[in-house]
Design a protein around this motif. Structure first.
Motif, PDB file in Angstrom:
ATOM      1  N   SER A   1      25.481  96.166 135.927  1.00  0.00           N
ATOM      2  CA  SER A   1      25.829  95.616 134.650  1.00  0.00           C
ATOM      3  C   SER A   1      25.558  96.609 133.531  1.00  0.00           C
ATOM      4  O   SER A   1      24.843  97.584 133.744  1.00  0.00           O
ATOM      5  N   VAL A   2      26.087  96.324 132.362  1.00  0.00           N
ATOM      6  CA  VAL A   2      25.957  97.230 131.225  1.00  0.00           C
ATOM      7  C   VAL A   2      24.490  97.320 130.786  1.00  0.00           C
ATOM      8  O   VAL A   2      24.064  98.293 130.184  1.00  0.00           O
ATOM      9  N   GLN A   3      23.709  96.299 131.155  1.00  0.00           N
ATOM     10  CA  GLN A   3      22.307  96.292 130.740  1.00  0.00           C
ATOM     11  C   GLN A   3      21.430  97.249 131.549  1.00  0.00           C
ATOM     12  O   GLN A   3      20.276  97.469 131.212  1.00  0.00           O
ATOM     13  N   THR A   4      21.976  97.813 132.621  1.00  0.00           N
ATOM     14  CA  THR A   4      21.191  98.779 133.397  1.00  0.00           C
ATOM     15  C   THR A   4      21.460 100.213 132.938  1.00  0.00           C
ATOM     16  O   THR A   4      20.796 101.132 133.387  1.00  0.00           O
ATOM     17  N   LEU A   5      22.437 100.400 132.052  1.00  0.00           N
ATOM     18  CA  LEU A   5      22.787 101.748 131.607  1.00  0.00           C
ATOM     19  C   LEU A   5      21.722 102.306 130.668  1.00  0.00           C
ATOM     20  O   LEU A   5      21.069 101.559 129.948  1.00  0.00           O
ATOM     21  N   TRP A   6      21.571 103.603 130.691  1.00  0.00           N
ATOM     22  CA  TRP A   6      20.665 104.235 129.724  1.00  0.00           C
ATOM     23  C   TRP A   6      21.138 105.626 129.400  1.00  0.00           C
ATOM     24  O   TRP A   6      21.803 106.281 130.195  1.00  0.00           O
TER      25      TRP A   6
ATOM     26  N   ASN B   1      19.887 110.063 124.881  1.00  0.00           N
ATOM     27  CA  ASN B   1      20.091 110.274 123.450  1.00  0.00           C
ATOM     28  C   ASN B   1      19.668 109.080 122.614  1.00  0.00           C
ATOM     29  O   ASN B   1      19.623 109.157 121.397  1.00  0.00           O
ATOM     30  N   VAL B   2      19.433 107.965 123.260  1.00  0.00           N
ATOM     31  CA  VAL B   2      19.038 106.767 122.518  1.00  0.00           C
ATOM     32  C   VAL B   2      17.553 106.537 122.771  1.00  0.00           C
ATOM     33  O   VAL B   2      17.114 106.495 123.917  1.00  0.00           O
ATOM     34  N   GLU B   3      16.806 106.428 121.697  1.00  0.00           N
ATOM     35  CA  GLU B   3      15.356 106.296 121.842  1.00  0.00           C
ATOM     36  C   GLU B   3      14.950 104.852 122.036  1.00  0.00           C
ATOM     37  O   GLU B   3      14.437 104.214 121.129  1.00  0.00           O
ATOM     38  N   ALA B   4      15.234 104.294 123.173  1.00  0.00           N
ATOM     39  CA  ALA B   4      14.812 102.930 123.457  1.00  0.00           C
ATOM     40  C   ALA B   4      14.908 102.710 124.959  1.00  0.00           C
ATOM     41  O   ALA B   4      15.587 103.467 125.662  1.00  0.00           O
ATOM     42  N   ALA B   5      14.248 101.685 125.435  1.00  0.00           N
ATOM     43  CA  ALA B   5      14.242 101.412 126.866  1.00  0.00           C
ATOM     44  C   ALA B   5      15.598 100.870 127.305  1.00  0.00           C
ATOM     45  O   ALA B   5      16.327 100.296 126.488  1.00  0.00           O
ATOM     46  N   PRO B   6      15.976 101.059 128.588  1.00  0.00           N
ATOM     47  CA  PRO B   6      17.232 100.476 129.078  1.00  0.00           C
ATOM     48  C   PRO B   6      17.244  98.966 128.853  1.00  0.00           C
ATOM     49  O   PRO B   6      16.221  98.315 128.986  1.00  0.00           O
ATOM     50  N   GLY B   7      18.376  98.439 128.482  1.00  0.00           N
ATOM     51  CA  GLY B   7      18.486  96.998 128.280  1.00  0.00           C
ATOM     52  C   GLY B   7      18.247  96.567 126.849  1.00  0.00           C
ATOM     53  O   GLY B   7      18.507  95.431 126.490  1.00  0.00           O
ATOM     54  N   THR B   8      17.768  97.481 125.994  1.00  0.00           N
ATOM     55  CA  THR B   8      17.584  97.111 124.588  1.00  0.00           C
ATOM     56  C   THR B   8      18.920  97.223 123.858  1.00  0.00           C
ATOM     57  O   THR B   8      19.867  97.827 124.357  1.00  0.00           O
ATOM     58  N   ILE B   9      18.937  96.641 122.668  1.00  0.00           N
ATOM     59  CA  ILE B   9      20.179  96.624 121.892  1.00  0.00           C
ATOM     60  C   ILE B   9      20.716  98.025 121.642  1.00  0.00           C
ATOM     61  O   ILE B   9      21.910  98.279 121.793  1.00  0.00           O
ATOM     62  N   SER B  10      19.826  98.949 121.267  1.00  0.00           N
ATOM     63  CA  SER B  10      20.297 100.299 120.938  1.00  0.00           C
ATOM     64  C   SER B  10      20.961 100.937 122.144  1.00  0.00           C
ATOM     65  O   SER B  10      22.027 101.553 122.030  1.00  0.00           O
TER      66      SER B  10
END
Ligand code: TYD
Ligand code: MG
Length: 463
Positions: free
Chosen positions: A178-183, A186-195
């Motif tokens: 799912s899209v929530q497992t992507l990371w 370049n984005v400073e946040a844990a996988p599954g967060t909004i950013s």
């Protein structure tokens, strides 16, 4: 280097606050706020302030609306219920979000669709971030799809995915489960967060737009806010489908809530079986329970779900109330609509329901949103109050206005045809009907212009 400030972001609705709190002030969700790196601020308005564009600015070009491309080309999945909800099939270069509770059957549906499309010769990539290849293979074997030429992967890193998609034969369909497992680093946040969710989704969507591949993103609906819900990327994609359970049944409803390439009121009905999701071509049979047919307090509503007619049984129970304030309870319909109907029955037809408890239920777990259900609901209520059957050979549809008038509703022909197909002989309909020619000639029509006439009709001896 840009200063990184922190912000607190609600994972349910995306609201940003400067302080952590237990409850999101914007959406009311509890425990959904997580600290993330703040977005780096709006782009500086240099061009406007400076009067002239920056040296590196590029002038945007404009086009006319009358392009030669008429209809979006479609890639049919071969699953008729899914194609209908999509508006005819997958549109190349578009992004589709499939949301739903965990375990509802998103992966199953998409694996089935992927296998069908791949079997037609298109290149389909299925990236599973949640399950190991062995698990996906097991499911495929169970579905009888082990031979389908789907390219299966388990990558979850955005940069790797984009690099992989860019090399080799261009895929026609890319499924991310799912899209929530992507990371992305370049984005400073844990996988599954909004950013992360927004960043990764937008990168993949621009890949789809430029490459012409159809992107299908799976998103879990979450209750506890530990991972961001699919709502926060709805605005970025072209089509949003939700997969829901019909309460207490093995049936599943696929619903389009947004579709840039088709209607949004279509539903697809599936049954979850041991060997995967089966399409249900005739959902009316599902929402009509045979043994209740003709019992006092039931009526059959000839409704529409998108372009498809569906017959649904409405059940009512009206009983003298021991309470000062009688109970009103509704499942599958709008409680305000019920209150309105009761008020109209009291004020315009002299039916006393003030001392009665009223329960209304839409059989089969469906949720009705059509005003056309008013007449059928009224018939069920009156039938229960009188303790007599509302004739088992009849269907009802029509909107009731506050004056007690029965207003016309659309799709008369389709409703009548479906009723005739399922063996109904009589239809109680608005006297002023939207459409002129009525095709279902085998049906006896009982046109009503006032709700009072329904009261008289149900009180008259049947036969
Ligand atoms: P799944 O597609 O994994 O759900 P999601 O991806 O939305 O989380 O479906 C999981 C459920 O479906 C699981 O409880 C088992 C059931 N199932 C069947 O009943 N029959 C089947 O053929 C398959 C593959 C799953
Ligand atoms: Mg899954």
């Amino acid at each position: 280097m840009a200063k990184i400030s922190r912000a607190f972001v609600c994972q349910a609705c995306g609201a940003v606050t400067s302080k952590w709190s237990g409850k999101c002030g914007a959406c009311g969700e509890w425990n959904s706020i997580i600290e993330e790196a703040a977005p780096s601020g709006p782009p500086a308005l240099v061009a406007i302030k400076g009067g002239k564009g920056r040296a590196s600015s590029r002038l945007a070009s404009f086009e006319t609306l009358s392009a030669a491309t008429l209809d979006a080309p479609r890639l049919e999945t071969g699953i008729a219920e899914l194609d209908r909800v999509l508006g005819g099939g997958l549109v190349p270069g578009s992004a589709v979000l499939v949301g739903g509770d965990p375990g509802i059957g998103k992966s199953t549906l998409l694996l089935q669709a992927a296998a069908r499309v791949a079997a037609e010769g298109a290149r389909v990539i299925y990236l599973s971030g949640e399950e190991a290849p062995a698990q996906v293979r097991l499911r495929a074997a169970r579905l009888g799809l082990a031979d389908a030429p789907v390219a299966l992967g388990t990558e979850t890193n955005l940069a790797n995915i984009v690099a992989t998609l860019g090399s080799g034969a261009p895929p026609a369909v890319v499924i991310i489960d799912s899209v929530q497992t992507l990371w992305s680093e370049n984005v400073e946040a844990a996988p599954g967060t909004i950013s992360q969710l927004r960043g990764c989704a937008s990168a993949l969507i621009s890949y789809a737009k430029t490459s012409g591949a159809t992107l299908v993103l799976v998103g879990h609906v979450t209750k506890d806010g530990q991972i961001a819900g699919p709502k926060v990327i709805e605005h970025m994609v072209d089509t949003v489908l939700y997969f829901e359970n019909l309460s207490g049944h093995q049936f599943r409803l696929l619903r389009a809530v947004k579709n840039r390439f088709g209607p949004t009121d279509e539903i697809g009905v599936f049954e979850m079986r041991f060997d995967g999701l089966k399409e249900v071509d005739n959902p009316s049979a599902l929402f009509l329970s045979d043994h209740d047919r003709g019992a006092p307090g039931t009526s059959v509503f000839a409704g529409m779900e998108g372009s498809r007619p569906i017959l649904v049984e409405i059940q009512a129970l009206v009983a003298p109330s021991p309470l000062g304030t009688p109970r009103r309870a509704v499942v599958g319909w709008d409680p305000n609509r019920l209150s309105m109907l009761i008020a109209v029955l009291e004020a315009r037809c002299g039916v006393r329901l003030g001392g009665h408890d009223v329960y209304l239920n839409v059989a089969g777990g469906l949720r009705l949103n059509e005003p056309a259900a008013d007449l059928a609901a009224a018939a069920a209520l009156l039938s229960s109050l009188a303790g007599r059957s509302a004739r088992e050979d009849s269907v009802f549809f029509g909107e009731v206005s506050l004056t007690g008038a029965i207003r016309a509703v659309g799709h008369t022909d389709q409703r009548l045809k479906e009723a005739a197909k399922l063996g109904f002989a009589r239809a109680v309909v608005p006297a002023v009907s939207g459409e002129g020619n009525r095709e279902a000639k085998s049906m006896t029509l009982v046109p009503l212009s006032q709700l009072e006439e329904l009261v008289a009709l149900l009180a008259a001896p049947s036969g």
